[in-house]
Design a protein around this motif. Sequence first.
Motif, PDB file in Angstrom:
ATOM      1  N   VAL A 108     -18.730   6.369 -24.452  1.00  0.00           N
ATOM      2  CA  VAL A 108     -19.554   6.485 -22.991  1.00  0.00           C
ATOM      3  C   VAL A 108     -18.899   5.641 -21.969  1.00  0.00           C
ATOM      4  O   VAL A 108     -18.290   6.325 -21.010  1.00  0.00           O
ATOM      5  CB  VAL A 108     -20.562   5.884 -23.167  1.00  0.00           C
ATOM      6  CG1 VAL A 108     -21.303   5.052 -22.412  1.00  0.00           C
ATOM      7  CG2 VAL A 108     -21.393   6.122 -24.078  1.00  0.00           C
ATOM      8  N   ALA A 109     -17.660   4.252 -22.605  1.00  0.00           N
ATOM      9  CA  ALA A 109     -16.865   4.095 -20.978  1.00  0.00           C
ATOM     10  C   ALA A 109     -16.068   4.872 -20.621  1.00  0.00           C
ATOM     11  O   ALA A 109     -15.679   5.769 -19.676  1.00  0.00           O
ATOM     12  CB  ALA A 109     -16.169   2.593 -21.988  1.00  0.00           C
ATOM     13  N   SER A 110     -15.108   5.300 -21.886  1.00  0.00           N
ATOM     14  CA  SER A 110     -14.117   6.026 -21.419  1.00  0.00           C
ATOM     15  C   SER A 110     -14.522   7.594 -20.625  1.00  0.00           C
ATOM     16  O   SER A 110     -14.386   8.671 -19.640  1.00  0.00           O
ATOM     17  CB  SER A 110     -12.552   7.209 -22.347  1.00  0.00           C
ATOM     18  OG  SER A 110     -12.157   5.876 -22.724  1.00  0.00           O
ATOM     19  N   SER A 111     -15.835   8.779 -21.028  1.00  0.00           N
ATOM     20  CA  SER A 111     -16.537   9.755 -20.579  1.00  0.00           C
ATOM     21  C   SER A 111     -16.749   9.712 -19.075  1.00  0.00           C
ATOM     22  O   SER A 111     -16.299  10.370 -18.495  1.00  0.00           O
ATOM     23  CB  SER A 111     -17.824   9.787 -21.471  1.00  0.00           C
ATOM     24  OG  SER A 111     -17.371   9.984 -22.763  1.00  0.00           O
ATOM     25  N   LEU A 112     -17.062   8.609 -19.057  1.00  0.00           N
ATOM     26  CA  LEU A 112     -18.125   7.903 -17.900  1.00  0.00           C
ATOM     27  C   LEU A 112     -16.511   7.816 -16.714  1.00  0.00           C
ATOM     28  O   LEU A 112     -16.432   8.775 -15.546  1.00  0.00           O
ATOM     29  CB  LEU A 112     -18.839   7.017 -17.263  1.00  0.00           C
ATOM     30  CG  LEU A 112     -20.463   6.873 -18.393  1.00  0.00           C
ATOM     31  CD1 LEU A 112     -20.121   5.832 -18.217  1.00  0.00           C
ATOM     32  CD2 LEU A 112     -21.001   8.073 -17.690  1.00  0.00           C
ATOM     33  N   THR A 113     -15.256   7.327 -17.115  1.00  0.00           N
ATOM     34  CA  THR A 113     -14.656   7.014 -16.466  1.00  0.00           C
ATOM     35  C   THR A 113     -13.526   8.224 -15.587  1.00  0.00           C
ATOM     36  O   THR A 113     -12.825   8.734 -15.048  1.00  0.00           O
ATOM     37  CB  THR A 113     -13.217   6.131 -17.060  1.00  0.00           C
ATOM     38  OG1 THR A 113     -14.000   5.062 -17.537  1.00  0.00           O
ATOM     39  CG2 THR A 113     -12.283   6.046 -16.138  1.00  0.00           C
ATOM     40  N   TYR A 114     -13.397   9.306 -16.662  1.00  0.00           N
ATOM     41  CA  TYR A 114     -13.343  10.435 -16.267  1.00  0.00           C
ATOM     42  C   TYR A 114     -14.002  11.443 -15.779  1.00  0.00           C
ATOM     43  O   TYR A 114     -13.717  11.815 -14.983  1.00  0.00           O
ATOM     44  CB  TYR A 114     -13.395  10.818 -18.542  1.00  0.00           C
ATOM     45  CG  TYR A 114     -13.263  13.187 -17.545  1.00  0.00           C
ATOM     46  CD1 TYR A 114     -11.807  13.307 -18.432  1.00  0.00           C
ATOM     47  CD2 TYR A 114     -13.413  14.128 -17.974  1.00  0.00           C
ATOM     48  CE1 TYR A 114     -11.314  14.826 -18.042  1.00  0.00           C
ATOM     49  CE2 TYR A 114     -13.461  15.281 -18.261  1.00  0.00           C
ATOM     50  CZ  TYR A 114     -12.216  15.488 -18.141  1.00  0.00           C
ATOM     51  OH  TYR A 114     -12.372  16.586 -17.640  1.00  0.00           O
ATOM     52  N   PHE A 115     -15.585  11.950 -15.419  1.00  0.00           N
ATOM     53  CA  PHE A 115     -16.429  11.890 -15.456  1.00  0.00           C
ATOM     54  C   PHE A 115     -15.857  11.938 -14.022  1.00  0.00           C
ATOM     55  O   PHE A 115     -16.233  12.575 -12.915  1.00  0.00           O
ATOM     56  CB  PHE A 115     -17.981  11.371 -15.444  1.00  0.00           C
ATOM     57  CG  PHE A 115     -18.634  12.180 -14.919  1.00  0.00           C
ATOM     58  CD1 PHE A 115     -19.268  13.086 -14.524  1.00  0.00           C
ATOM     59  CD2 PHE A 115     -19.068  11.463 -14.162  1.00  0.00           C
ATOM     60  CE1 PHE A 115     -19.515  13.906 -14.019  1.00  0.00           C
ATOM     61  CE2 PHE A 115     -20.142  11.611 -12.340  1.00  0.00           C
ATOM     62  CZ  PHE A 115     -20.885  13.160 -13.220  1.00  0.00           C
ATOM     63  N   ASP A 116     -16.200  10.435 -13.363  1.00  0.00           N
ATOM     64  CA  ASP A 116     -15.323  10.135 -12.045  1.00  0.00           C
ATOM     65  C   ASP A 116     -14.489  10.496 -11.340  1.00  0.00           C
ATOM     66  O   ASP A 116     -14.603  10.892 -10.562  1.00  0.00           O
ATOM     67  CB  ASP A 116     -15.708   8.066 -11.981  1.00  0.00           C
ATOM     68  CG  ASP A 116     -16.668   7.531 -11.662  1.00  0.00           C
ATOM     69  OD1 ASP A 116     -17.957   8.594 -11.028  1.00  0.00           O
ATOM     70  OD2 ASP A 116     -17.225   6.208 -13.080  1.00  0.00           O
ATOM     71  N   ALA A 117     -13.539  10.064 -12.158  1.00  0.00           N
ATOM     72  CA  ALA A 117     -11.838  10.482 -11.615  1.00  0.00           C
ATOM     73  C   ALA A 117     -12.047  12.197 -11.432  1.00  0.00           C
ATOM     74  O   ALA A 117     -11.516  12.302 -10.601  1.00  0.00           O
ATOM     75  CB  ALA A 117     -10.778  10.331 -13.106  1.00  0.00           C
ATOM     76  N   GLN A 118     -12.185  13.033 -12.142  1.00  0.00           N
ATOM     77  CA  GLN A 118     -13.130  14.095 -11.809  1.00  0.00           C
ATOM     78  C   GLN A 118     -13.319  15.020 -11.102  1.00  0.00           C
ATOM     79  O   GLN A 118     -13.296  15.812 -10.323  1.00  0.00           O
ATOM     80  CB  GLN A 118     -13.272  15.033 -13.634  1.00  0.00           C
ATOM     81  CG  GLN A 118     -11.951  14.618 -14.723  1.00  0.00           C
ATOM     82  CD  GLN A 118     -10.746  15.911 -14.334  1.00  0.00           C
ATOM     83  OE1 GLN A 118     -11.434  16.956 -14.050  1.00  0.00           O
ATOM     84  NE2 GLN A 118      -9.917  15.215 -15.117  1.00  0.00           N
TER      85      GLN A 118
END
Length: 268
Positions: A145-155
């Motif tokens: 979850v943590a990495s997926s959300l960070t990726y989502f934000d950056a993208q």
Amino acid sequence: MDLAAFQTFQASLHLAAEQSTAIVLRTIEFSETSLIVTLLTREFGRVSAMAKGARRPKGPFEGALDLLAVCRVVVLRKSSDSLDLLTEAKLHRRFRGGERSLERVYGGYYIAEMLRLLTDDHDPHPNVYDLTIRTLQQIDGIGEVASSLTYFDAQILRMLGHSPGTDRCTDCGSKVMGSSRIAFSLSSGGIVCNQCRGRQRQTISVRGRVIDEIKRLQSTDAELPTKVPAELYVELRAILNRYIQTVVGSVPRMQPFLPSVTRTETNV
Ligand SMILES: [Zn+2]
């Protein structure tokens, strides 16, 4: 109003029927029987529409309007300022994060909130829609979850033209010499060189490796699943949170509920 009368009424307003796949971002009770729904549609961007009869036990939308459900919708677009009208919603996929963990539920709520904050009505971004679907598959499934959300934000920040500057000084444009710590300016929206640092209103000192990780996450080549190194996550999340607050002009309500650590496969 019966169906025939409604159709006549509809024709009289010259409504255009629009079809799209959509993700439910919010529902608000409007009356005993109706909801106002906020949708992210792939074809038309964010849409707010009235869903008549949606609160009836056997209403016309049958579970399709649950938060983060993916559905096929038909929306009648009004020409004036009034709300669009949702006439059909056929469920494709329900968000099942709640069956797994609270972290996944909060992750889903966070995504819905970010989309409401960052997108505008009738301003389509199919790439943002596709990013959301890919991210929800991670959150809803077994993705971290943590990495997926960070990726989502950056993208999503990149797709909507809000990427933090990570290459050159965001004030003077000169090359920022690599060092273990780099100054990140909230007022100028990215890293700044040592010369410019002094005249920024708010700077945060960040490890160079965190900047490199942001650069990696926001690149067009980055894909899911992804893993943010645990030793960078806390600092990266903190800077991203502050940056997002500056972009949207408020503290997103779900931000405090973001995961505080990344998880390894053994402690999912
Ligand atoms: Zn500079």
